[in-house]
Design an enzyme around this catalytic site. Structure first.
Site, short mmCIF file in Angstrom:
data_model
loop_
_atom_site.label_atom_id
_atom_site.label_comp_id
_atom_site.label_asym_id
_atom_site.label_seq_id
_atom_site.Cartn_x
_atom_site.Cartn_y
_atom_site.Cartn_z
N ASP A 162 0.86 -1.19 0.00
CA ASP A 162 0.00 0.00 0.00
C ASP A 162 0.89 1.24 0.00
OD1 ASP A 162 -1.90 1.92 0.27
OD2 ASP A 162 -3.01 0.92 1.86
N ASP B 137 -12.64 50.70 -2.39
CA ASP B 137 -13.97 50.63 -1.80
C ASP B 137 -14.31 52.01 -1.26
OD1 ASP B 137 -16.34 49.42 -1.10
OD2 ASP B 137 -15.67 48.95 0.93
N ASP C 232 45.42 24.07 -14.54
CA ASP C 232 45.95 23.97 -15.90
C ASP C 232 45.97 25.33 -16.61
OD1 ASP C 232 43.25 24.26 -16.00
OD2 ASP C 232 42.88 22.65 -17.44
N ASP C 233 45.62 26.40 -15.92
CA ASP C 233 45.67 27.74 -16.49
C ASP C 233 46.93 28.45 -16.01
OD1 ASP C 233 43.25 27.51 -17.84
OD2 ASP C 233 42.11 28.09 -16.07
N GLU D 155 37.94 47.33 17.03
CA GLU D 155 38.90 47.94 16.10
C GLU D 155 40.27 47.28 16.21
OE1 GLU D 155 38.39 50.07 13.82
OE2 GLU D 155 36.46 50.99 14.26
#
Length: 1755
Positions: free
Chosen positions: A461, A671, A1427-1428, A1652
């Site tokens: 089911d 209205d 690969d660049d 800071e």
């Protein structure tokens, strides 16, 4: 019963007489005219019975008995009526040629007028009867009418006067729609057949059996007109009647033809869908049958393409032909002719060798599926009672409520409609198990239910959420659980006896357990597919098996009848008996109290409240488990229904969904309210309201009447307003059907302007809920305001106007935004608002006499719509005025005091909020109001478009001091003088924000003094003093001298005579002296403050020397001054307007303090207390009072404010809220699998490109010798740890090329197969930006290279195996890797070591220490990203030499050589770079964003207003818990991942101005609330609007001898719970922004100074690393500088005092900063906050400030 004779009816106007009728007697308790729906079937049965017993009788001997009359009737009596039909509509017994039908006797008497215009027929009244004729033997329908079986005594009876007919005939229903005409014709034909007129109905060939007579034609015509009104006839019927309005026969003929055509089409479709072929008939005959059906359907307009036809044919193949489903299932373009060629081939082969096996190869699965074992010897009948849809992978299962327990045996009458694509296992009876197994194998020895449809099996089911079983023999660990409520589909309760475990022992020898409920009240044992899925078991209905996710088969699935089943033999039995479980349940349930009893006992409270009370033990004696809650859901208490009856509520979400698709101001609701009676004529009686559907922005307009012209004027006004102010066009206006909206004038106006009116249903106010609810809200506010103020009723619309202004500014709980925010407007400036009805004094600019008073008492109503003034009601003049010349009347009893809130007044509150708006304005003395913020992080922080650009006309007037003045401000020696109301500026006083509205009644005048550790970044003490620290009386005189000293530069150049001051008396801090302070304009104040430099190390005032203000230490040498000027000179800082130095008068140093507690006002609640306060200097009267503005929420006295709640600080979330049941989120997949890219890709062109890329990848792998091709290994022989799964992934690159990549599954790689210490390095983005910046300054050539298949050049050391590519067909084999294959953990590290070694040894490069993938030699710099390669060199030949060396070893492709002297465009790692050597460089991502952002499915608004900033200050992310289901949560998280992922990529590449918003939203990726998503959409919208922006660099001046590297730091202090500070840094090289960072502080900061210090400490390490990189790449000397707007931080860094380091974290950081600054030659300088471009990294800024800080470096 004897027959009774009825008298004739009275004649009609035509003088016709009524015919006598005969009939058999009718039973007295049945009305022959009753044809209601409840008696239809009974009447038909009675009619059939009466017809079978009918005999002919003389006309004078019998008449039908009327059951409504007990005696014969007079001539005037009429027959009874039945419902809406008159009696003549019920056919009674009649003669063939009745004498009373003279009116219908001849067709010439029928009126010949057009049927559709005015038929003008005389409908027969009760006096006339319709003729009835014997039915002919033939009927036009395919089946005889169920009532057409009437027979006659003999053939001669037709010649007699009387005819044997039915006793009564049911009339056809009335035709009510043209669409119902085909069905109505069927009932009308049946009516004619029952009226013995079947012979005149046209047959199949279009001709009737016999000719129609004139009387029959009259009968046909009149009945057709009665039951088929002309307005409901189809067009083709009207066309026939327009030619001849009596030609009913032609209409019937055409209708029958249409019915036959529709029937034939339906039959063809059913036949085609249920084709069955197993070779028992010739293939030619089967082909002819199929092709004829397809051709016939195509001719009738039903197109059946080849794909659908082939699927339908293959689905019906069985036996030897069944394998064609599998051999041709991949052929997408197969035609019907090709399929029949295969069928013919098999058929001919069968005929040739009938007794031998076929020689074609069969699918093994077919042989298994075709083997059947039957327990009986008779031939089974295969019945598929439930048709399955084609290509449906999930088969239909049954729910529990659909299963019947009776008559479950299969019926032989059921037709085989269709079969699934892969034929499931089907059982024809209980013994046919279809798996070759015997019945005893599939049954269980325990209790069986003999009446089951399939005993010994569980019904699968898909709709059941729980597993239910009737037998207790399979339940393990059973226990009673009465708290579980189970209902079926009809919401009926299913009692549960127990809960336990259901244990399976599957055929792979594994055991699995799921929860099961025991109940005997179900028809079948149900096995929930949902619970199986929870334990990793799925039902495959194509294979008909239960299997795990890895494909392991667990058990077969059996299809029997309509449903699918699993055998119980896989269940493990238990030792629990049914009585045990039932007894446990019974013993538990006997102690339970019924819920109705408890409900009545506890005062009829609802079930949820009672249950919650019992659970929390607020009610004792019994527990929640002691109550039977089974009936609590459906229980309806009659007393509650009566006593608690309410009106029907508004339906949520009832508006149409398409309204959500409108843009702002395109869909309006309107209205009208009114009239309001008993008002003067000058007052409006009505108002009209408008509400925008998207933004919920509201407008109201007064009306004196509801005439068309008045309404039209309002519509014209609002449409023009929306068009001009919001650049939008109204498309739809929704309104009710009042005459003011439905008139022709307004309709033409809307039509002319292209606006669609959307009218609601009459008297349906709920359909107009938006406008109706607005009117109700405004009227409630109006009544409340009038009651509170005591103003007269004729000012009612002013109260409406005031409420509208406020309501537009309040946030909606649903959308978390106000209407103004949705509309893109700034929030409401509360300082411009007065309480409705506030008493004021208005200046009379034109008095009657010079000696008359100039002030007129009045009451403030609302801000003016047409000016910067206020609408004020003057009772003495009986009018309202629009003016800015007013002052609040203090101490005057108002209507508010009548409530006696402990005599509380709001005078001081109004002074503080509206100090700059209380004044009279003298002629020609209007001055511009400009709030200043000096040396502060908080520049314009609250100026969120709250101030209009136009100047405010404001001055103040003196009023008397009130009783609420603090006594501490006066001493006995002080004089009674008035005080000046000095308004605290919005920028610094948080108590004027939404977090604190009202002050304490008691105030303290003693200033709060804190240590330097809690000071702001400007070094000022937290005294919240506007300009200077308060001074004691003892050194007041000395301070006068200090103001004229060197504290102010060029003080001599500005004289007191040039200021035009107005002296204002103020009180000193001690309250003993009153001095006169010259009033100073804002611009003059700014000029004097800008050069003031307070001391960093200044001690508290009481310890100060004579000079209270000491300037910051300045460089003592000329070289240091030159260094500071050199560092700041080239920075892209904003240009501020020129300012003149100013000297302060002595008395100005004694201004009272303003207590400021800074709040968070950022996107995520980030605030900043690093700010000076400012003074709004206005011209004031000499009699003005001085009032200290000091608010403390801690001193709030709740007793003094019973009706108002104390202000609450709104919580902001900056932590990821907890989400229940959150599982790990899978990363977003951007690539395609093999099946997505090739197998099931419907885009043929794209598929071909992917196939080409696939072959290219395989060839490259073979070329690179990626694996050992000499030997293939068996999977069983290799250690599984060393086996890596592989797969193909496909994607489309940015340049449009299609790429395929064969990768290894490194994500599941075993740790023993790689070295965890190896790392894959790529160039850092800061290194790339540094190299690009140096290239611009030094005129370098930039060359871009790409190495193909880079990883495959690196060898692999480990012994690893992967599966071969799928095209090789070796699924059980493995191949050994020789190269670093893509996807392996070690591939990136191996390639890095390989290329690094080659560059060093062969190319003479060396790697820069600390910066991986950055290589250099004396001429060339290389940045490597996998690969660049990016090469930088002053000599292009040097780059070419490197390229030549690389090509010797690697397949190197030149992307861009960069040799042109003109502008060159690059695409480097996603950055679109435009570079002209020696001039400029522009970095952007316009093309990439134009392509990617529309694919994110973000609701962009390309035609609307462009956003000017990525976010709005003042918005807070709510901390409410997020409760959504798991699927929706994952979907939203994935959406956030995509959006924030893209934004992060863009932000860290070059859009550093977005980093704060990106970082804040990234912290909420796992908290995807509606508000977070809206903010993310706003960020993406801003990126879309500014996608063309670029990071602009210009070449540095050639005369510069040094490289200047600068870091600008900033921080915002997070001083709220659940929140940390935000730090940000921007890095610049030679004035060019090369990087930025915005992040949440890792440590909790206790002050702004600590925040800071944290920010500076994060910037210095990266600054030093960048300095080393710059020195390595360029040999010029370098100057390092750090700029911050925190003077206290600079003081701590430069100071040698260590006593004030109070905690170990920031004390250590500060000491380390000192060492780094002194040891690295780092210059630390102060920068004004207004010029601090790092401010964009720490907080959201107003549009003006955001543009000012960014337009110099990104535009």
């Amino acid at each position: 019963m004897e027959s009774q004779q009825l008298s004739q009816h009275s004649p009609i106007s035509h003088g016709s007489a009524c015919a006598s009728v005969t009939s058999k007697e009718v039973h007295t308790n049945q009305d022959p005219l009753d044809v209601s729906a409840s008696k239809t079937e009974e009447c038909e049965k009675a009619s059939t019975k009466a017809n079978s017993q009918q005999t002919t009788t003389p006309a004078s001997s019998a008449v039908p008995e009327n059951p409504h009359h007990a005696s014969p009737q007079t001539a005037q009596s009429h027959s009874p009526q039945n419902g809406p039909y008159p009696q003549q509509c019920m056919m009674t017994q009649n003669q063939a040629n009745p004498s009373g039908w003279s009116f219908y006797g001849h067709p010439s008497m029928i009126p010949y007028t057009p049927y559709q215009m005015s038929p003008m027929y005389f409908p027969p009244g009760p006096q006339s009867q319709f003729p009835q004729y014997p039915s002919s033997v033939g009927t036009p329908l395919s089946t005889p009418s169920p009532e057409s079986g009437n027979t006659f005594t003999d053939s001669s009876s037709a010649d007699s006067d009387m005819t044997s007919t039915k006793k009564y005939v049911r009339p056809p229903p009335m035709l009510t729609s043209p669409n119902d005409f085909p069905n109505w014709v069927k009932t009308y034909i049946k009516f004619l057949q029952n009226s013995n007129l079947g012979g005149i109905i046209p047959t199949v060939n279009g001709k009737p059996v016999r000719q129609i007579t004139d009387d029959e034609l009259t009968f046909l015509y009149n009945t057709f007109q009665i039951f088929a009104p002309s307005q409901f006839l189809p067009t083709w019927v009207k066309d026939i009647l327009s030619v001849d309005y009596t030609d009913i026969m032609k209409i019937l003929s055409k209708s029958i033809e249409k019915m036959q055509s529709d029937t034939q089409e339906a039959n063809d479709i059913v036949t085609l869908a249920n084709l069955q072929y197993n070779g028992s008939t010739p293939a030619d005959a089967f082909e002819t049958k199929v092709t004829n059906i397809i051709d016939r359907l195509n001719n009738n307009g039903i197109h059946i393409n080849n794909k659908v036809a082939c699927q339908l044919i293959m689905r019906g193949l069985s036996g030897e032909y069944k394998f064609l489903r599998y051999t041709r299932h991949r052929h997408l373009n197969m035609t019907v002719a090709e399929l029949f060629l295969d069928i013919h081939a098999i058929y001919e082969e069968q005929q040739g060798s009938r007794n031998s096996k076929p020689n074609y190869r069969r699918n093994p699965s077919d042989e298994k599926n075709d083997s059947r074992s039957y327990t009986n010897t008779t031939k089974p009948k295969v019945i598929a009672r439930n048709p399955q849809k084609t290509n449906n992978s999930k088969s239909k299962t049954a729910r529990a409520h659909n299963v019947s327990t009776s008559n479950n045996s299969p019926s032989t009458d059921n037709d085989s409609i269709s079969k699934s694509t892969t034929e499931p296992i089907q059982l024809n009876n209980k013994h046919d198990l279809h798996l070759g197994q015997k019945l005893t194998e599939s049954t269980v020895n325990h209790t069986n239910h003999s009446d089951d449809e399939l005993p010994g099996h569980l019904l699968l089911d898909s709709g059941a959420s729980r597993t239910l079983i009737r037998s207790a023999h399979h339940i393990h660990s059973a226990s009673s659980n009465p708290d579980i409520n189970v209902v079926d589909a009809q919401k009926r309760n299913i009692p549960i006896n127990a809960i336990g475990d259901l244990q399976f022992h599957f055929q792979d020898n594994t055991k699995t357990s799921i929860k099961v409920l025991h109940t005997p009240n179900i028809a079948y044992d149900l096995l929930s597919l949902n619970e199986l899925a929870a334990v990793d078991i799925t039902a495959c209905f194509t294979k008909n098996v239960l299997e795990r996710s890895d494909g392991t088969v667990l058990a077969p699935i059996v299809k029997y009848g309509d449903f699918y089943w699993v055998s119980k033999k896989y269940l493990l039995p238990s030792n629990i008996s049914v009585p045990t479980i039932n007894n446990v349940h019974t013993s538990e349930s006997t102690r339970k109290y019924p819920y109705p009893f408890i409900h009545r006992m506890l005062a009829h409270a609802n079930a949820q409240t009672i249950r919650y009370s019992l659970k929390n033990n607020t009610i004792t004696y019994f527990n929640e488990s002691d109550v039977d809650w089974s009936s609590a859901i459906d229980y309806q208490c009659p007393d509650c229904l009566i006593g608690k009856s309410t009106k029907h509520r508004h339906i949520k979400g009832s508006r149409l969904k398409y309204q959500n698709s409108y843009e702002p101001f395109q869909y309006l609701h309107t209205d009208i309210f009114g009239p309001v009676h008993n008002l003067p004529k000058s007052a409006p009686s009505y108002f009209i309201s408008f509400t925008d559907e998207t933004t919920k922005f509201r407008w109201v307009y007064p009306l004196h009447d509801r005439r068309e012209d008045s309404i039209l004027d309002v519509f014209t006004t609002i449409l023009a307003f929306i068009k001009n102010q919001f650049q939008a066009s109204v498309l739809v206006i929704q309104m009710d059907r009042g005459s003011e909206y439905t008139n022709r004038t307004l309709h033409k106006f809307l039509e002319k302007n292209g606006i669609t009116p959307c009218y609601t249903t009459t008297a349906d106010s709920r359909a107009h809920g938006v406008a109706e609810r607005l009117n109700r809200t405004l009227l409630d506010d109006c009544r409340t305001q009038l009651q509170c103020s005591g103003l007269p009723n004729h000012l009612w619309f002013s109260a409406i106007e005031f409420s509208t202004i406020v309501r537009n500014s309040l946030a909606s709980p649903k959308s978390k935004k106000s209407a103004r925010q949705h509309a893109g407007l700034a929030g409401l400036d509360i300082s411009t608002l007065l309480p409705f009805g506030q008493p004021v004094i208005v200046n009379d600019h034109n008095p009657n006499s010079k000696i008359h008073p100039r002030g007129i008492p009045g009451y403030a109503l609302h801000p003016s719509r047409n000016s910067y003034g206020y609408i004020i009601y003057l009772p003495s003049l009986k009018k309202t005025v629009d003016t800015t010349n007013y002052v609040i009347l203090q101490g005057k009893e108002s209507r508010l005091d009548q409530f006696n809130y402990d005599a509380l007044t709001f005078d001081e509150d109004l002074n503080r909020l509206t100090a700059s708006y209380h004044s009279f304005i003298a002629s020609n003395e209007i001055q511009e109001s400009n709030d200043l913020n000096i040396e502060s992080d908080h520049d314009f922080q609250s100026d969120i478009e709250l101030h209009p650009e136009q100047p405010r006309n404001v001055l103040s007037k003196a009023v008397s001091p009130t009783d609420s003045t603090p006594p501490s401000t006066h001493t006995e020696d002080s004089k009674r003088v008035s005080k000046t109301n000095i308004r605290a500026p919005r920028e610094v006083d948080p108590n004027i924000s939404e977090s604190n509205i009202l002050p304490s009644k008691k105030r303290s005048s003693t200033p709060q003094i804190s240590n330097i550790e809690s000071t702001g970044s400007g070094g000022m003490h937290k005294l919240n003093v506007p300009l200077l620290a308060p001074m004691s009386q003892s050194n007041t005189h000395e301070s006068s001298h200090a103001s004229k000293s060197k504290d102010f530069r060029h003080s001599d150049s500005y004289s007191e005579n040039e200021t035009n001051h107005t002296n204002v008396p103020i009180s000193s801090t001690g309250g003993t002296n009153n001095k006169t302070v010259p009033q100073i304009s804002d611009q003059e104040t700014e000029k004097r403050i800008i050069h003031r430099s307070p001391s960093i190390d200044a001690s508290p005032p009481e310890n100060n020397s004579s000079h209270n203000i000491v300037p910051i230490k300045t460089p003592t040498t000329v070289s240091e001054q030159n260094t500071e000027e050199s560092i700041i000179a080239d920075l892209p800082l904003p240009d501020l307007p020129p300012e003149s130095p100013t000297e302060f008068p002595d008395p100005f140093k004694e201004l009272p303090p303003i207590n400021s507690h800074q709040t968070n006002s950022s996107l995520g609640g980030i605030g900043d207390s690093n700010a000076y306060t400012t003074i709004n200097s206005k011209k004031r009267s000499l009699e003005d009072n001085e009032t200290e503005i000091k608010v403390s929420r801690d001193t709030w006295n709740t007793k003094n404010m019973r009706s108002l709640e104390p202000p609450r600080s709104k919580k902001r979330i900056h932590l990821i809220a907890a989400v229940k049941a959150v599982k790990s989120i899978k990363p977003i997949r951007t690539t395609l699998r093999y099946d997505e890219a090739i197998t099931y890709n419907k885009d043929i062109k794209e598929k071909e490109k992917y196939i080409e890329a696939y072959h290219k990848e395989v060839n490259q792998l073979l070329k690179m010798n990626t694996w050992d091709t000499d030997k293939y290994y068996d999977r069983k022989e290799i250690d599984p740890k060393r086996v890596i799964n592989s797969m193909f992934i496909f994607n489309k690159k940015r340049d449009g090329t299609h790429k395929a990549r064969f990768v290894a599954r490194g994500d599941i790689q075993h740790p023993d197969t790689y070295d965890t210490g190896m790392q894959s390095n790529t160039v850092h983005h800061y290194a790339l930006m540094t190299s690009l910046s140096l290239a611009l300054d030094n005129n370098y050539y930039i060359t871009q290279l790409d190495i193909s298949s880079a990883y495959l050049y690196a060898d692999i050391k480990e012994e690893l195996y992967i599966r071969p590519p799928p095209h090789l067909g070796m699924n059980d084999k493995l191949i050994r890797l020789k190269k670093s294959h893509y996807g392996l953990k070690q591939s990136g590290a191996n390639w890095y070591e390989t290329i690094k070694s080659y560059l060093i040894k062969q190319c003479g490069m060396e790697e820069v220490r600390g910066w991986s993938c950055v290589f250099k030699n004396s001429q060339v710099t290389i940045c490597l990203f996998v690969d660049d390669m990016i090469l930088f060199s002053k000599d292009l030949n040097a780059n070419k030499k490197i390229i030549t060396t690389l090509k010797k070893q690697y397949d190197t492709k030149i992307i861009n050589l960069g040799e042109s002297d003109n502008e060159i465009q690059y695409d480097i790692l996603g950055l679109e770079i435009k570079y002209q050597r020696g001039k400029y460089m522009k970095l952007g991502m316009e093309n990439s964003l134009t392509e990617k952002i529309p694919k994110l499915n973000v609701p962009l608004n390309p035609k609307g207003r462009k956003l000017s900033a990525p976010g709005q200050p003042g918005l807070y992310i709510d901390q409410d818990e997020l409760e959504i289901d798991e699927d929706e949560y994952k979907e939203k998280v994935h959406e956030m991942q995509k959006l924030i992922g893209l934004a992060s990529y863009v932000g860290y590449k070059f859009r550093f101005d977005l980093l704060y918003y990106i970082n804040t939203l990234a912290q909420h990726i796992l908290f995807p609330s509606r508000q977070v998503l809206d903010m993310t959409y706003e960020l993406i919208q801003f990126m879309w609007d500014t996608r063309d922006k670029q990071l602009i660099w210009h070449k540095n001046k050639p005369t510069e001898p040094d490289n200047k590297l600068v870091a600008i730091s900033d921080a915002s202090y997070g001083n709220q719970p659940y929140y940390k500070s935000q730090i940000g840094n921007i890095f610049l090289l030679n004035g060019k922004v090369i990087g930025g960072k915005s992040t949440k502080a890792s440590l909790t900061c206790t002050s702004t100074t600590e925040a800071e210090i944290h920010a500076v400490s994060e910037a210095i390490p990266l600054l030093n690393n960048l300095s080393h990189l710059v020195q390595e790449l360029n040999k010029k000397p370098i100057i390092k500088g750090l700029l911050t707007d925190s003077r206290s931080t600079i003081s701590i860094i430069k100071s040698t005092n260590e006593e004030k380091f109070r905690n170990r974290f920031f004390g250590t950081k500060a000491m380390r900063l000192r060492d780094e600054v002194s040891g690295n030659n780092l210059y630390v300088y102060y920068i004004e906050t207004k010029k601090n471009i790092a401010d964009v990294m720490t907080k959201p800024l107003p549009i003006k400030t955001f543009k000012l800080l960014t337009n110099k470096w990104i535009h």
